[in-house]
Design an enzyme around this catalytic site. Structure first.
Site, short mmCIF file in Angstrom:
data_model
loop_
_atom_site.label_atom_id
_atom_site.label_comp_id
_atom_site.label_asym_id
_atom_site.label_seq_id
_atom_site.Cartn_x
_atom_site.Cartn_y
_atom_site.Cartn_z
CB ALA A 1 -15.65 29.76 7.13
CD GLN A 2 -10.89 32.44 4.38
OE1 GLN A 2 -10.46 32.39 5.52
NE2 GLN A 2 -10.10 32.39 3.33
N GLY B 1 -17.86 33.73 0.28
CA GLY B 1 -18.89 32.92 0.92
C GLY B 1 -19.43 33.57 2.17
CB ALA C 1 -19.57 38.69 1.37
CG ASP D 1 -15.06 27.00 5.19
OD1 ASP D 1 -15.31 27.96 4.44
OD2 ASP D 1 -13.89 26.58 5.41
CB CYS E 1 -18.19 19.54 5.52
SG CYS E 1 -18.44 18.58 4.01
CB VAL F 1 -16.76 20.44 -0.69
CG1 VAL F 1 -17.47 21.48 0.16
CG2 VAL F 1 -15.52 21.02 -1.36
CE1 TYR G 1 -9.66 30.88 -10.89
CE2 TYR G 1 -9.59 29.61 -8.86
CZ TYR G 1 -10.07 30.68 -9.59
OH TYR G 1 -10.99 31.54 -9.01
CE LYS H 1 -13.22 28.84 -9.78
NZ LYS H 1 -14.21 28.60 -8.74
#
Ligand SMILES: NC(=O)C1=CN([C@@H]2O[C@H](COP(=O)(O)OP(=O)(O)OC[C@H]3O[C@@H](n4cnc5c(N)ncnc54)[C@H](O)[C@@H]3O)[C@@H](O)[C@H]2O)C=CC1
Ligand SMILES: CCCCCC(=O)/C=C/[C@H]1C=CC(=O)[C@@H]1CCCCCCC(=O)O
Length: 261
Positions: free
Chosen positions: A14-15, A18, A20, A36, A63, A65, A151, A155
Site C-alpha cells: 500500500a505504500q 511495496g 512502487a 496490506d 490483511c 500478514v 530488525y 533481515k
C-alpha cells in the site's frame, strides 16, 4: 518472464517500496493483489492505481500478514479473483525494537509463511505452473549497527531462509525461483521510525549515529528499488540471488564463496 497476464501478490504493497513495486508490475501489464494491514492507505492506493491503469488490474486485501488464516485467505482470494499466481513479493516489514517479538513475526515468520503459501499456489510439486518469490531483506544484513539488533536479525534470517529454499526448489524441481532484495536506506515512512522512542526503545539514543550513516551512505528512492525488484522477477536465470542496492554501487549482487570440496 514476460509479465502480461501474470498475477502478482505484494505484501505491504500500500505504500513505500511495496507501492512502487505494485506500480512497476501494473506498468508491465501484470495483475496485482495488494495485501496490506492499512485499510485507509490501501484503499487510497488502489483508487489511484485504478485511475492510472484502469479498473480490474489490481485488488486490495486488508490483511495482517501475522494472522496465518488471513494470509492464507489473501492468497486464495487472489487466485480466485485472477485465476492464477505467478509472483509473490514478501515485502511487509516493520522496525520496532520495543515490540521485538512483533518485528520477528512480521519480518521473518510471515516471510516464511508467504513463501510457503506461494509454493502451494505456484510449485510443480502441487501441480502448478511455477513462478517466482522475492523476499525483502536489507543492507542491515551486511552492515550491523547498535540501533536495531532484532530488525537486523530478521533481515539476516530472510537471506538464509531464501537461499536455502532456492536450493530446495532447485533440488525438488518446484519450478519456483526464490530471490532476496537488500536495499540500503530508502526514502519511505519506515525510515523515519528510527527517530522514535516508541519504535526504538533504549536504542533511540543511537539515532544520531544512524542519521550520520544516512548522510554518509545516502538514501535511495523507492522507484530504484522497484527497478531492482523487476530485474529479479523477469530474469529467469536468477534463483537464490541476493541483490544489494546502494547509493554508491547501485543495483548489484552479493557473491558467496563456493562450498569447498
Ligand atoms: N525504508 C528503508 O530504509 C528500508 C526498508 N527495507 C524493507 O523494505 C520493506 C518495505 O519497507 P518500506 O516500504 O520502507 O516501509 P513502509 O512502512 O513505507 O511500508 C511497509 C508497508 O507494510 C505494511 N505492513 C506493516 N506491517 C504489516 C502487517 N503486519 N501486515 C500487512 N502489512 C503490513 C504497512 O502498512 C506499509 O504499508 C520492509 O521489509 C523493510 O524492512 C529494507 C531496507 C531499507
Ligand atoms: C528501519 C529503517 C530501515 C533501515 C534498513 C537498512 O537498510 C539499514 C541499514 C544500515 C544499518 C546499519 C548500517 O550501517 C546500514 C547501512 C547500509 C548502507 C550501506 C551502504 C554501503 C555502500 O554504499 O557501499
Amino acid at each position: 518472464m514476460a509479465l502480461r497476464g501474470k498475477v502478482a501478490l505484494v505484501t505491504g504493497g500500500a505504500q513505500g517500496i511495496g507501492c512502487a513495486v505494485v506500480e512497476s508490475l501494473l506498468k508491465n501489464e501484470a495483475k496485482v493483489s495488494i495485501v496490506d494491514l492499512n485499510q485507509e492507505v490501501g484503499e487510497k492506493c488502489k483508487k489511484q492505481l485504478d485511475e492510472q491503469f484502469g479498473v480490474g488490474n489490481c485488488s486490495f486485501i486488508q490483511c495482517d500478514v501475522t494472522d496465518a488464516a488471513k494470509l492464507q485467505e489473501a492468497f486464495q482470494s487472489t487466485v480466485d479473483q485472477f485465476g492464477r499466481l505467478d509472483i509473490v513479493i514478501n515485502n511487509a516489514g516493520i522496525n520496532n525494537e520495543k515490540n521485538w517479538e512483533k518485528t520477528i513475526e512480521v519480518n521473518l515468520t510471515s516471510v516464511i509463511k508467504g513463501t510457503y503459501l506461494g509454493l502451494e499456489h505456484m510449485s510443480k510439486e502441487h501441480g502448478k505452473q511455477g513462478g517466482v518469490v522475492i523476499n525483502v531483506s536489507s543492507m542491515a544484513a551486511f552492515f550491523h549497527s547498535p540501533h536495531q539488533p532484532v530488525y537486523t536479525a530478521t533481515k539476516h534470517g530472510v537471506i538464509g531462509f531464501s537461499r536455502a529454499m532456492a536450493d530446495a526448489s532447485e533440488h525438488g524441481d518446484y519450478g519456483v525461483r526464490i530471490n532476496t532484495l537488500c536495499p540500503a536506506f530508502v526514502d519511505t515512512p519506515l525510515l523515519h521510525s528510527v527517530e522514535l522512542e516508541e519504535n526504538m526503545g533504549k536504542f533511540v539514543k543511537f539515532k544520531d549515529d544512524f542519521k550520520h550513516r544516512m548522510r554518509k551512505f545516502g538514501v535511495l528512492t523507492p522507484s530504484l528499488v522497484a527497478e531492482g525488484m523487476m530485474m529479479m522477477i523477469t530474469d529467469s536465470r536468477l534463483n537464490g540471488a541476493v541483490m544489494k542496492i546502494t547509493c554508491s554501487k547501485g543495483i548489484h549482487y552479493h557473491t558467496y564463496e563456493p562450498l569447498s570440496a
